[in-house]
Design an enzyme around this catalytic site. Structure first.
Site, PDB file in Angstrom:
ATOM      1  N   ASP A 279       0.832  -1.206   0.000  1.00  0.00           N
ATOM      2  CA  ASP A 279       0.000   0.000   0.000  1.00  0.00           C
ATOM      3  C   ASP A 279       0.872   1.263   0.000  1.00  0.00           C
ATOM      4  O   ASP A 279       1.853   1.341   0.761  1.00  0.00           O
ATOM      5  CB  ASP A 279      -0.868  -0.031   1.270  1.00  0.00           C
TER       6      ASP A 279
ATOM      7  N   GLU B 126       1.741  -0.578  -4.989  1.00  0.00           N
ATOM      8  CA  GLU B 126       0.792   0.480  -5.338  1.00  0.00           C
ATOM      9  C   GLU B 126       1.587   1.775  -5.255  1.00  0.00           C
ATOM     10  O   GLU B 126       1.791   2.325  -4.171  1.00  0.00           O
ATOM     11  CB  GLU B 126      -0.384   0.521  -4.349  1.00  0.00           C
TER      12      GLU B 126
HETATM   13  C1  BGC Z   1      -5.542   2.225  -0.435  1.00  0.00           C
HETATM   14  C2  BGC Z   1      -6.689   3.032   0.068  1.00  0.00           C
HETATM   15  C3  BGC Z   1      -6.292   3.615   1.409  1.00  0.00           C
HETATM   16  C4  BGC Z   1      -4.949   4.344   1.349  1.00  0.00           C
HETATM   17  C5  BGC Z   1      -4.374   4.587   2.695  1.00  0.00           C
HETATM   18  C6  BGC Z   1      -4.529   3.330  -0.638  1.00  0.00           C
HETATM   19  O1  BGC Z   1      -3.783   3.353  -1.620  1.00  0.00           O
HETATM   20  O2  BGC Z   1      -5.803   1.520  -1.612  1.00  0.00           O
HETATM   21  O3  BGC Z   1      -7.859   2.294   0.155  1.00  0.00           O
HETATM   22  O4  BGC Z   1      -7.264   4.518   1.812  1.00  0.00           O
HETATM   23  O5  BGC Z   1      -4.012   3.605   0.629  1.00  0.00           O
HETATM   24  O6  BGC Z   1      -3.898   3.402   3.252  1.00  0.00           O
END
Ligand code: BGC
Length: 552
Positions: free
Chosen positions: A214, A275
């Protein structure tokens, strides 16, 4: 071939499973509820593993299922090495992994390293400790600016609205790039680094095959004093040399090099996908074999439904992936965006936040067209070299639920923007499994977010066995993909139409997609699967087909 050569070939094959995998994202709280409390859980997921096997996915990725106060749908983790009690136990988790592995499905878990929950024991300890203490140094605490320190330490802003700093009664401020309940960790602190490696091993030891990382681009920050200005969010003007104070800094890759050593200490090595909202030219840095190995690109997700846009995104992304020897990823929907069946049924370029605020009434959504295009785009995506990441419910052709009553909204975006943006709940509504019942088979209780009446038509039970349903389209396409997929090569074929894309994969697997509205002549070949009705040698508008050059 000797026996040992055979074994090593198998291992290699297994180690590469992620390269062209179909990964199905489960948002656990909204997938399947086994104990009638209205919240999806791990045991519920286990009961649906046969469904995922029949769908034909290679892996399941679980969004956070850890103990959490749910300030951000579980992306506020209070304990990284446990299961939220309302979702089950570690034994339930082990049983789920065993059930998935028994049918050849890999398991990927979400790791949230940028921030913890404010309920994490580390944060409680930090709050109870003095400014300047070791406990505070696991996070980012600073004195404020101005004569009395009443100004935040910098102009950094939160993704969910408002400043990225919250002040404590003792006068210090702490940094949170998301909600105040999500304090950012200090990745300059070796204790933080070691602790995450322990977490990675904890899940790998339980049989987890990979991780989704994340906010992978935000861990390394320039914390030298005075803090540098960053009054915008990440994709607005991040420099290409890795020197932004907050995002996509060069140093972040030192962290992932350490993680890679952990991944490679397992056989087969654990995998990861970043991500990373980095400038697209720098995305490849996250996908190196000495780093996370693969990175999401959201280019297709952001593209309008237009042949040229898809063509350019595909060409660019395949090229980027080859820079590091990774494979490309493809995403059309996830838990953070308006579902693609809905996006494609709305005029291009509209602001989805504004549309949601009208409860989905203005502009009017063309549901039929949106779904027709979504099916065509998905079938095209499945034919691409690389990994496809699916989001639960897209195989049912679900639309965004745009009219969730305001009092039922859960997303922190709704609160943090003072009710001017609804946020992401509309794609997180619990899945419909049955045509009727309290929560359409999601569980025996009421679902934690209200489901729309239309779910009786889109439920799994309503689509199963109906050849023209979206569920059966996904099933047949994924089954065929397994048979047809070979090397990660794609060659464009000239179509003579601006609205039509045609590419061929090795072995004579053709994908032809008509983004326009007028039918065009189908090229030679045997139609193997189509996203809509195809007849008389014509490919209708907004339709994709796969053709092969040889008989079944
Ligand atoms: C997740 C979100 C989240 C954020 C903070 C993002 O990239 O996919 O759902 O709110 O990270 O953790």
């Amino acid at each position: 071939m000797t026996e040992s050569a055979l074994i090593s070939a198998d291992t290699r094959l297994d180690a590469d499973w992620w390269r062209q995998a179909v990964v199905y994202q489960v948002y656990p709280r909204s997938f399947a509820d086994s104990n009638a409390d209205g919240i999806g859980d791990i045991a519920g997921l286990t009961t649906r593993i046969p469904y995922l096997a029949a769908l034909g996915v290679d892996a399941v990725w679980l969004s956070p299922f850890y103990p959490s106060a749910l300030a951000d749908g579980g992306y506020d983790v209070a304990d990284y090495r446990n299961v939220a009690p309302e979702l089950g136990t570690l034994d339930d988790f082990d049983a789920m992994v065993a059930a998935a592995h028994a049918v050849g499905i890999k398991v990927v878990v979400d790791i949230v390293p940028n921030h913890t929950s404010d309920l994490h024991p580390w944060f409680a300890e930090a709050l109870a400790s003095e400014p300047g203490s070791a406990a505070r140094n696991r996070y980012i605490f600073r004195d404020g600016l101005g004569a009395d320190g009443s100004e935040p330490p910098s102009d950094w802003i939160s993704h969910f609205g408002g400043p990225a700093w919250t002040r404590l009664p003792d006068g210090q401020w702490y940094c949170h790039l998301f909600a105040p309940e999500q304090p950012d960790l200090n990745w300059d602190n070796p204790e933080v680094r070691d602790d995450f490696k322990t977490t990675l091993r904890f899940w790998a030891d339980r049989g987890v095959d990979g991780y989704r990382v994340d906010v992978a681009h935000a861990l390394a920050k320039d914390l030298s004093w005075p803090l540098r200005s960053k009054p915008t969010l990440e994709d607005e003007g991040v420099p290409l040399d890795g020197t932004d104070p907050l995002y996509d800094r060069n140093e972040v890759h030192e962290i992932y090099a350490e993680w890679r050593e952990v991944f490679n200490s397992y056989d087969p090595p654990r995998t990861a996908v970043a991500e990373a909202y980095a400038p697209s030219e720098r995305r490849a840095l996250y996908a190196t074999p000495t780093g996370l190995g693969q990175a999401f690109n959201f280019d297709l997700l952001k593209a309008d439904y237009r042949a040229r846009d898809f063509h350019d995104v595909i060409t660019f992304c395949l090229n980027e992936a080859t820079k590091t020897g990774s494979s490309s990823t493809w995403v059309l929907s996830n838990h953070d965006v308006v579902r693609h069946a809905t996006r494609y049924g709305l005029p291009a370029g509209i602001d989805y936040d504004d549309w949601l605020m009208t409860d989905g009434t203005l502009p009017v959504l063309d549901e039929v067209r949106g779904l027709r295009r979504a099916r065509a785009a998905t079938l095209l995506m499945f034919a691409l070299p690389g990994s496809s990441y699916l989001y639960q419910g897209e195989e049912l052709g679900l639309h965004e639920v745009a009219d969730i009553p305001r009092e039922a909204l859960q997303d922190p975006i709704w609160l943090r923007t003072e009710n001017t943006k609804k946020g992401r709940d509309g794609c997180r509504v619990p899945l419909p499994w049955e045509n009727d019942g309290r929560s359409y088979g999601f569980g025996a209780g009421n679902a934690h977010l209200p489901q729309p009446a239309g779910f009786s038509r889109t439920a799994v039970a309503a689509q199963q066995g109906h050849a023209d349903s979206t569920l059966e389209l996904y099933r047949s396409a994924l089954q065929l993909r397994r048979q047809l997929q070979t090397t990660e090569v794609l060659e464009w074929v000239e179509t003579g139409h601006d609205d039509v894309l045609h590419f061929v994969r090795p072995g004579g697997w053709h994908c032809v997609s008509n983004f326009g509205v007028d039918p065009v002549a189908l090229p030679e070949g045997l139609v193997r699967v189509a996203s809509g009705p195809v007849a008389d040698g014509l490919l209708p508008g907004e339709t994709t087909v796969w053709l092969t050059e040889w008989p079944v």
